[in-house]
Design a protein around this motif. Structure first.
Motif, short mmCIF file in Angstrom:
data_model
loop_
_atom_site.label_atom_id
_atom_site.label_comp_id
_atom_site.label_asym_id
_atom_site.label_seq_id
_atom_site.Cartn_x
_atom_site.Cartn_y
_atom_site.Cartn_z
N LEU A 47 47.87 53.22 33.19
CA LEU A 47 46.57 52.85 33.41
C LEU A 47 46.00 51.46 32.84
N GLN A 48 46.43 51.33 31.65
CA GLN A 48 46.03 49.78 31.04
C GLN A 48 46.95 48.87 31.99
N ALA A 49 48.04 48.96 32.03
CA ALA A 49 48.81 48.06 33.11
C ALA A 49 48.17 47.85 34.31
N GLY A 50 47.67 48.89 34.94
CA GLY A 50 47.05 48.65 36.25
C GLY A 50 45.61 47.96 36.20
N LEU A 51 44.96 48.23 34.92
CA LEU A 51 43.76 47.71 34.75
C LEU A 51 44.05 45.87 34.48
N ALA A 52 45.06 45.65 33.81
CA ALA A 52 45.26 44.32 33.52
C ALA A 52 45.68 43.72 34.89
N LEU A 53 46.47 44.29 35.80
CA LEU A 53 46.76 43.48 36.81
C LEU A 53 45.72 43.48 37.83
N SER A 54 44.90 44.41 37.93
CA SER A 54 43.76 44.21 39.09
C SER A 54 42.74 42.89 38.27
N CYS A 55 42.57 42.99 37.07
CA CYS A 55 41.71 41.81 36.59
C CYS A 55 42.53 40.56 36.78
N GLY A 56 43.74 40.60 36.72
CA GLY A 56 44.57 39.45 36.96
C GLY A 56 44.50 38.97 38.25
N HIS A 62 37.30 32.14 37.93
CA HIS A 62 38.62 32.18 37.84
C HIS A 62 39.11 32.55 36.32
N GLY A 63 38.61 31.71 35.47
CA GLY A 63 38.77 31.89 34.10
C GLY A 63 38.30 33.04 33.63
N PHE A 64 37.18 33.32 34.07
CA PHE A 64 36.36 34.81 33.59
C PHE A 64 37.22 35.93 33.68
N PHE A 65 37.82 36.06 34.89
CA PHE A 65 39.01 37.26 35.30
C PHE A 65 40.23 37.20 34.31
N ALA A 66 40.42 36.04 34.14
CA ALA A 66 41.98 35.61 33.35
C ALA A 66 41.67 36.26 31.89
N ILE A 67 40.54 35.97 31.34
CA ILE A 67 40.23 36.38 30.11
C ILE A 67 40.37 37.89 30.10
N MET A 68 39.73 38.28 31.02
CA MET A 68 39.52 39.94 31.38
C MET A 68 40.77 40.44 30.98
N ALA A 69 41.88 39.82 32.02
CA ALA A 69 43.25 40.53 32.12
C ALA A 69 44.04 40.23 30.87
N GLY A 70 43.89 38.98 29.92
CA GLY A 70 44.40 38.99 28.80
C GLY A 70 44.05 39.82 27.71
N LEU A 71 42.72 40.19 27.69
CA LEU A 71 42.24 41.13 26.74
C LEU A 71 42.68 42.50 26.94
N VAL A 72 42.73 42.82 28.12
CA VAL A 72 43.47 44.22 28.74
C VAL A 72 44.67 44.17 28.17
N ALA A 73 45.55 43.39 28.40
CA ALA A 73 46.75 43.38 28.20
C ALA A 73 47.13 43.43 26.54
N LEU A 74 46.30 42.71 25.81
CA LEU A 74 46.31 42.61 24.26
C LEU A 74 46.14 44.09 23.84
N VAL A 75 45.31 44.87 24.28
CA VAL A 75 45.20 46.24 23.89
C VAL A 75 46.39 47.15 24.56
N LEU A 76 46.89 46.61 25.72
CA LEU A 76 48.22 47.21 25.93
C LEU A 76 49.37 47.22 25.00
N MET A 77 49.30 46.07 24.52
CA MET A 77 50.26 45.72 23.56
C MET A 77 50.29 46.55 22.15
N ILE A 78 49.00 46.84 21.79
CA ILE A 78 48.81 47.82 20.80
C ILE A 78 49.11 48.94 21.01
N THR A 79 48.75 49.44 22.21
CA THR A 79 49.14 51.00 22.62
C THR A 79 50.64 51.28 22.84
N ILE A 80 51.37 50.18 23.15
CA ILE A 80 53.05 50.20 23.08
C ILE A 80 53.47 50.60 21.80
N VAL A 81 52.83 49.97 20.71
CA VAL A 81 53.60 49.95 19.47
C VAL A 81 52.91 51.26 18.74
#
Length: 414
Positions: free
Chosen positions: A83-92, A169-188
């Motif tokens: 679900l975090q991956a899907g959220l990051a993709l939709s923001c991106g 465009h930058g607004f949503f790119a930053i959103m996607a990056g922040l979700v991806a960062l939390v995704l990385m934390i969840t993976i480890v």
């Protein structure tokens, strides 16, 4: 499972809730400003809240989060990771959409963000119930509310205020990056194992446990209490940003006062509400914060009646967000205390769905009320609703005088 320090568990939950708050902050604060700037009518701005439909109906698929998982990944991580991956993709994907010429596509992506975030919320709420002992609900719900609102602060405050620099465009790119960062934390991160006594296996067992939970004495009063506590606040908040736009305030001012300073006040209030909930009975904490919250809602009414000033907007916004945040944390802790831990995700989702459905009509119809009664009229109705809610405290107090469903947890006190 509980050998991990409380601070570590609270920090992990806070990061997960932050990711969920990012799209909600955009919809709650940035989207109304965007739509009004493009000349969208007040009725349509109010009805844009329908994009949050997944938050209202997540109970339809919520039981699957309790019933199914991949053991090797973890009961809750089995849902959180995809679900975090899907959220990051939709923001991106939203970063490649032009809001001025492709607004329907953007709104569809906002709906997709809400779908991912709402389902993610089911899993994370279940994780919170798994990780927190009954006497840890106050601090745990600080993580829930503060983490979520930090996400809202980022998109509804900081990014909106810096929109001229980063662009949509930058607004949503930053959103996607922040979700991806939390995704990385969840993976480890590794989810602790839960005991068999704390879970229901299969959809049939989940639904049977839910039937027992909703048939508890006084359950109807509790559900009505949860459904109505934010009616007034929802009606006022939906029209407050358009009110400021029509009053002549700039995007930067709205972003700073409402999205940034207001959210900081809300975060502070959320912490205060969680600390209060740990020191006094939960229902008393709800009563105190609900009474205090009614004052600033009346302040919004006064701003519309007498005319807004910068100082008045700041004072009303910060106080409303402070007491609203305190009330939210106290209420969420109360809700979590009523949950049967064997079906934590489903039961809490049911209560959270009641909470969302209860306040949704006020937000959706706020534009219609504002068109018919003016801004002062809709804020006046909101004030009356906020005060009327206090009348439910007595029957709910009697309804919850017995043991909470959460006491089925063998480690619960008493």
């Amino acid at each position: 499972m509980r050998r991990r320090p409380l601070a570590a568990r609270v920090a992990m939950l806070g990061a997960l809730y932050l990711a969920q708050g990012l799209p909600f902050g955009f919809q709650a604060t940035a989207l109304p400003v965007m739509l009004r700037r493009q000349g969208v009518g007040l009725e349509e701005v109010g009805f844009a809240g329908a994009l949050a439909l997944p938050w209202m109906i997540k109970l339809v698929w919520g039981p699957a989060v309790d019933a199914f998982h991949v053991a090797a990944i973890g009961r809750r991580r089995s849902w959180i990771l995809p679900l975090q991956a899907g959220l990051a993709l939709s923001c991106g994907a939203a970063a490649f959409v032009d809001p001025e010429t492709q607004l329907p596509a953007l709104l569809a992506l906002v709906f997709a963000m809400n779908l991912c975030a709402a389902t993610l919320d089911v899993a994370v709420d279940g994780l919170a119930i798994d990780l927190l002992a009954p006497d840890e609900l106050g601090p745990g719900n600080i993580a829930q509310v503060v983490g979520f609102k930090l996400g809202m602060l980022t998109t509804g405050g900081l990014l909106l205020a810096s929109l001229s620099a980063v662009g949509w465009h930058g607004f949503f790119a930053i959103m996607a990056g922040l979700v991806a960062l939390v995704l990385m934390i969840t993976i480890v991160w590794r989810e602790p194992e839960t005991g068999g006594a704390e879970r229901a296996e299969g959809l049939g067992e989940v639904w049977r446990a839910m039937k027992r939970a909703v048939s508890q004495p006084g359950a109807a009063w509790v559900l009505g209490f949860i459904a109505t506590y934010k009616l007034g606040e929802a009606a006022a908040d939906a029209m407050f940003k358009p009110f400021l736009v029509d009053a002549g305030f700039e995007d930067f001012e709205i972003g700073m006062w409402v999205g940034t300073w207001g959210t900081v006040a809300s975060l502070t209030g959320s912490i205060a509400g969680g600390l209060l909930a740990r020191r006094v009975p939960l229902l008393r904490a709800v009563a105190i914060t609900a009474l205090l919250r009614a004052g600033p809602v009346a302040g919004q009414w006064a701003l519309a009646w007498f005319g807004p000033s910068a100082a008045g907007v700041i004072a009303v916004t910060t106080s409303e967000h402070f007491f609203g945040g305190a009330l939210t944390t106290a209420m969420f802790a109360f809700m979590m205390s009523r949950v049967d831990r064997t079906i934590g995700a489903t039961h809490y989702t049911a209560l959270a769905t009641i909470e969302v459905l209860g306040k949704a009509p006020a937000g959706l119809l706020s534009g219609v009320l504002a068109r018919a009664l003016g801004y002062a009229g809709v804020f006046g109705v909101a004030t009356v609703l906020s005060v009327a809610f206090l009348g439910l405290l007595w029957p709910v107090r009697r309804a919850v005088s017995g043991p909470a469903p959460a006491s089925r947890d063998p480690r619960s006190p008493g």
